[in-house]
Design a protein around this motif. Structure first.
Motif, PDB file in Angstrom:
ATOM      1  N   VAL A 254      39.691 -17.994 -21.505  1.00  0.00           N
ATOM      2  CA  VAL A 254      38.882 -19.216 -21.563  1.00  0.00           C
ATOM      3  C   VAL A 254      37.403 -18.870 -21.738  1.00  0.00           C
ATOM      4  N   GLY A 255      37.029 -17.634 -21.424  1.00  0.00           N
ATOM      5  CA  GLY A 255      35.646 -17.193 -21.595  1.00  0.00           C
ATOM      6  C   GLY A 255      35.413 -16.436 -22.883  1.00  0.00           C
ATOM      7  N   ALA A 256      36.314 -16.567 -23.855  1.00  0.00           N
ATOM      8  CA  ALA A 256      36.168 -15.855 -25.129  1.00  0.00           C
ATOM      9  C   ALA A 256      34.841 -16.199 -25.782  1.00  0.00           C
ATOM     10  N   GLY A 257      34.153 -15.173 -26.263  1.00  0.00           N
ATOM     11  CA  GLY A 257      32.859 -15.355 -26.907  1.00  0.00           C
ATOM     12  C   GLY A 257      31.675 -15.245 -25.972  1.00  0.00           C
ATOM     13  N   MET A 258      31.923 -15.169 -24.665  1.00  0.00           N
ATOM     14  CA  MET A 258      30.845 -15.041 -23.681  1.00  0.00           C
ATOM     15  C   MET A 258      30.783 -13.597 -23.179  1.00  0.00           C
ATOM     16  N   ARG A 259      29.599 -13.017 -23.151  1.00  0.00           N
ATOM     17  CA  ARG A 259      29.447 -11.626 -22.721  1.00  0.00           C
ATOM     18  C   ARG A 259      29.645 -11.475 -21.212  1.00  0.00           C
ATOM     19  N   GLU A 260      29.310 -12.521 -20.461  1.00  0.00           N
ATOM     20  CA  GLU A 260      29.518 -12.509 -19.018  1.00  0.00           C
ATOM     21  C   GLU A 260      29.836 -13.929 -18.572  1.00  0.00           C
ATOM     22  N   PHE A 261      30.729 -14.038 -17.627  1.00  0.00           N
ATOM     23  CA  PHE A 261      31.115 -15.361 -17.154  1.00  0.00           C
ATOM     24  C   PHE A 261      31.849 -15.244 -15.817  1.00  0.00           C
ATOM     25  N   HIS A 262      32.025 -16.379 -15.188  1.00  0.00           N
ATOM     26  CA  HIS A 262      32.845 -16.512 -13.986  1.00  0.00           C
ATOM     27  C   HIS A 262      33.844 -17.635 -14.259  1.00  0.00           C
ATOM     28  N   VAL A 263      35.062 -17.484 -13.776  1.00  0.00           N
ATOM     29  CA  VAL A 263      36.051 -18.550 -13.920  1.00  0.00           C
ATOM     30  C   VAL A 263      36.786 -18.721 -12.600  1.00  0.00           C
ATOM     31  N   VAL A 264      37.014 -19.980 -12.221  1.00  0.00           N
ATOM     32  CA  VAL A 264      37.750 -20.301 -11.006  1.00  0.00           C
ATOM     33  C   VAL A 264      38.937 -21.176 -11.386  1.00  0.00           C
ATOM     34  N   TYR A 265      40.132 -20.705 -11.057  1.00  0.00           N
ATOM     35  CA  TYR A 265      41.359 -21.479 -11.264  1.00  0.00           C
ATOM     36  C   TYR A 265      41.804 -22.067  -9.930  1.00  0.00           C
ATOM     37  N   GLU A 266      42.280 -23.298  -9.986  1.00  0.00           N
ATOM     38  CA  GLU A 266      42.897 -23.926  -8.823  1.00  0.00           C
ATOM     39  C   GLU A 266      44.166 -24.633  -9.265  1.00  0.00           C
TER      40      GLU A 266
END
Length: 576
Positions: A254-266
Motif C-alpha cells: 500500500v506504500g508503493a512509490g513512497m521512500r518511507e512510510f508507516h502503515v497500521v492495519y486493524e
C-alpha cells in the motif's frame, strides 16, 4: 518471491517458544509414556522407567529408576507407535550409552541414525543425524547426556513422485540436514506409524512430541482497514495520514512509490479452532508490532535483512481484534510477512507473496582453523544478556574444540565443538553488530569470572573478580595462555584441546593474599557427581578432574556451583 513459510523453513525447525500447553517447546503433542500403551506389540526389550543414568565411559553402567516418563530400549524388535502420520514435525530427547546405535523410522521408511559418534573425525554414514545423506557436521553429544532431535518432514512430494522431503533436521539445536529429497522405501498412500529401534547398547527416549501437518487454515483475517502515514521513518508516533481505506489484503505494498512510510492495519482474526497460535514475522524496516485483543504479541525493532521474530497467544473460537504496525526505511526495499501456525496445521502465510520480496543474498562468512589455531577478537552477546561483551577473544582449534573468553572479566563465556565461527555480522557490508556466533554444538557456561579469591567456601562468587588483564602468550602450537594480575601475583589461564575435550590449566606465579584462589568449574541448577572426579553440569557437559581433587559443590544465589581450589597448577577437562 518466496513465501514466509518457505523463508522460515530454511532458518528454523520450529519457534522455540515456551507455551502453557502441550509440550514445553512449540505446539507439540506428547506421546504418553505412562506405560507402553501408546505403542503396538512392544517387545521385552522395551520398558518405561521414571529415571535413567548412563556413565559416559562405561557401557555396562546403566541405571534406571521405577516410574514413568522415560522409554528405555535395548537391541531387539523395533517399537512402533499407535500414532500414524504422514507429514509432521517431530521432536524428542534421547540418551545413549557408550557405543550405542539405533534409528528413528519415519513414514515412508526413511531412518534417522542415532549413534555415539561424538569422537568420529567427520560426518559419515555412522554419524548421528545421517538419513541417506551425510549430516553437515557431527553434532552428537557424549553418552550419558540428554540430546535433542527435531525435524520437519513431508512424507510425499506431489512434484517429486516417490520422494519425501526432509525440510530440516537439527541435532542438539544444530541444523545438520536441510531441504533434502529422500527416496521413499515404501509408498505413503495412508498415514503410517513411527518406530524406534536399538541395534547396540541402550537408548532412552523422553518428551516425544509431534505435530501433524494438515493443510486447513483455522485462522483468517477479516474486516480489515489500514491507515498509511508519510512521516519520517524514525518518528515513532506518525500523524500525517496519506490514505485510509478498507482492504482484504495484508501487505506493505500500500506504500508503493513512497521512500518511507508507516502503515497500521486493524481488523479481526476469525478463529475456527481454539488453541495456541504462533505468529512469526519477517520484515525489513525500523519496527513491526502485532497486538491481539490489546495484548502485545510481537514488538520488534530495526532489521535490515528480513530477520525473524515470533510470539504466541492462546485464542478461543471467535473473532479477535488485531492491530499490526509496520514502517519502512528510506534506503531499503520494503518487506513484510506474517505467518501463523497451530497444533496439527501446516504453517501458512497471511500475506501475499509480493509483500515479502526475495531478499538480497547474504553470504555466509565462516572461519575454519586449518593446521593451526585461529583467534578472533569480537563482541559477544549471550542469549540471556541485553548488553554485548566487548573485550572478547574466540579461539578455534583444528581438533574442533573451541571457546570464547571475556578478557575484561577473565571469564569463560562459551565453549563448543564442531565448526568454528560464523563472522557474517562482523565482516559483511558495514559489519555494524561486530558479533561473532558459534557455528557448532555449543554448551552454556556461567559467564562469570573463572577465578576469584574467596575468604571461605561460603563467600559468594563475584560476577567480575578483581583481576587486571595483562595479555596473552602463545605456545609452540599457537594456543594463547591468558595472563591476569591479582595483587602482586600473576594468574595464568590456559585452554587447549585434549583427546576428548577442552583441557584447562590454571596456575599462579607469586603469592596471593586475602583468602584462597578458586576456579569456578561449573554452575547451574543441577550438578551431579557421576563418579570420583567426574561431574555432570545441568545435563549440558561433563567435567573430569583428578580423583583426589578437593572439589566443592555448593548452593549459592539460587543455583549450584562447582569450585576447585587452585594450588600451584590445577587442571580439569570439559567435554560433551
Amino acid at each position: 518471491m518466496l513465501s514466509l513459510t518457505r523463508i522460515i523453513s530454511l532458518l528454523l525447525i520450529s519457534c522455540p517458544l515456551l507455551l502453557s500447553a502441550q509440550s514445553d517447546r512449540g505446539n507439540y503433542t506428547l506421546v504418553p509414556l505412562n506405560d507402553l500403551g501408546a505403542f503396538s506389540q512392544a517387545g521385552s526389550n522395551w520398558s518405561v522407567k521414571g529415571g535413567v543414568s548412563m556413565h559416559p565411559d562405561n557401557a555396562s553402567s546403566v541405571k534406571t529408576q521405577a516410574g514413568n516418563g522415560i522409554l528405555v530400549g535395548t537391541p531387539g524388535a523395533p517399537l512402533s507407535t499407535q500414532l500414524k502420520a504422514r507429514d509432521l514435525r517431530l521432536r524428542m530427547e534421547f540418551m545413549l550409552s557408550p557405543g550405542a546405535e539405533g534409528y528413528v523410522q519415519l513414514p515412508g521408511g526413511q531412518r534417522v541414525h542415532l549413534a555415539d559418534s561424538r569422537q568420529q573425525p567427520g560426518p559419515n554414514a555412522q554419524t548421528a543425524g545421517y538419513i541417506g545423506q551425510f549430516p553437515a557436521q557431527n553434532a552428537a553429544k557424549a553418552p550419558g547426556i540428554w540430546q535433542t532431535l527435531e525435524l520437519a518432514y513431508d512424507a510425499s512430494v506431489p512434484t517429486q513422485a516417490g520422494s519425501a522431503l526432509l525440510n530440516t533436521l537439527a541435532l542438539n539445536d544444530v541444523t545438520v540436514q536441510q531441504s533434502v529429497y529422500l527416496p521413499l522405501a515404501r509408498p505413503v498412500a495412508e498415514s503410517q506409524s513411527l518406530s524406534m529401534e536399538v541395534t547396540k547398547g541402550t537408548i532412552a527416549f523422553r518428551n516425544i512430541g509431534y505435530q501433524l501437518l494438515a493443510d486447513r487454515k483455522p485462522l483468517a483475517l477479516k474486516g480489515m482497514s489500514y491507515k498509511l502515514y508519510s512521516d519520517s521513518w524514525n518518528n515513532p508516533n506518525p500523524v500525517k495520514v496519506v490514505r485510509e481505506q478498507k482492504t482484504d489484503v495484508l501487505t506493505q505494498e500500500v506504500g508503493a512509490g513512497m521512500r518511507e512510510f508507516h502503515v497500521v492495519y486493524e481488523g479481526d482474526m476469525a478463529v475456527e479452532e481454539p488453541g495456541i497460535y504462533i505468529f512469526t514475522t519477517a520484515y525489513t524496516g525500523p519496527a513491526l508490532k502485532l497486538d491481539i485483543d490489546g495484548k502485545s504479541v510481537i514488538a520488534a525493532g530495526e532489521t535490515t535483512s528480513q530477520d525473524i521474530h515470533s510470539g504466541s497467544m492462546q485464542l478461543n473460537k471467535g473473532n479477535h481484534r488485531f492491530r499490526l504496525y509496520y514502517s519502512r526505511f528510506p534506503w531499503r526495499p520494503a518487506a513484510m510477512g506474517l505467518r501463523v501456525e497451530a497444533a496439527g496445521v501446516r504453517p501458512y502465510d497471511l500475506n501475499p507473496l509480493s509483500s515479502l520480496p526475495v531478499p538480497e543474498p547474504k553470504p555466509y562468512m565462516g572461519v575454519t582453523p586449518a593446521g593451526q589455531p585461529e583467534m578472533i577478537r569480537s563482541f559477544i552477546q549471550l542469549s540471556n544478556e541485553k548488553q554485548k561483551r566487548t573485550h572478547c577473544i574466540s579461539v578455534g582449534s583444528p581438533a574442533g574444540w573451541h571457546y570464547t573468553m571475556d578478557l575484561n572479566r577473565g571469564a569463560l563465556l562459551q565453549a563448543w565443538r564442531g565448526q568454528f565461527a560464523n563472522v557474517t555480522e562482523m565482516w559483511y557490508e558495514r559489519g555494524e553488530p561486530q558479533l561473532l556466533f558459534t557455528a557448532g554444538l555449543t554448551v552454556p557456561v556461567s559467564g562469570k569470572s573463572s577465578v576469584a579469591i574467596l575468604k571461605n567456601t561460603n563467600t559468594a562468587w563475584p560476577d567480575s573478580a578483581d583481576l587486571n588483564y595483562l595479555g596473552y602468550r602463545l605456545d609452540a602450537q599457537g594456543y594463547p595462555m591468558m595472563r591476569y594480575a591479582a595483587g602482586s601475583a600473576t594468574i595464568n589461564d590456559y585452554l587447549v584441546p585434549g583427546t576428548d575435550g577442552l583441557v584447562r590449566t590454571i596456575n599462579v606465579d607469586g603469592t596471593l593474599s586475602g583468602g584462597t584462589l578458586y576456579t569456578l568449574v561449573g554452575a547451574g541448577q543441577q550438578i551431579e557427581m557421576v563418579d570420583k572426579g567426574l561431574y555432570k553440569v545441568d545435563n549440558q557437559y561433563f567435567v573430569r578432574m583428578d580423583k583426589k581433587a578437593k572439589a566443592v559443590v555448593r548452593k549459592s544465589g539460587g543455583q549450584q556451583e562447582l569450585l576447585l581450589p587452585v594450588t600451584g597448577s590445577t587442571s580439569y577437562t570439559l567435554f560433551w
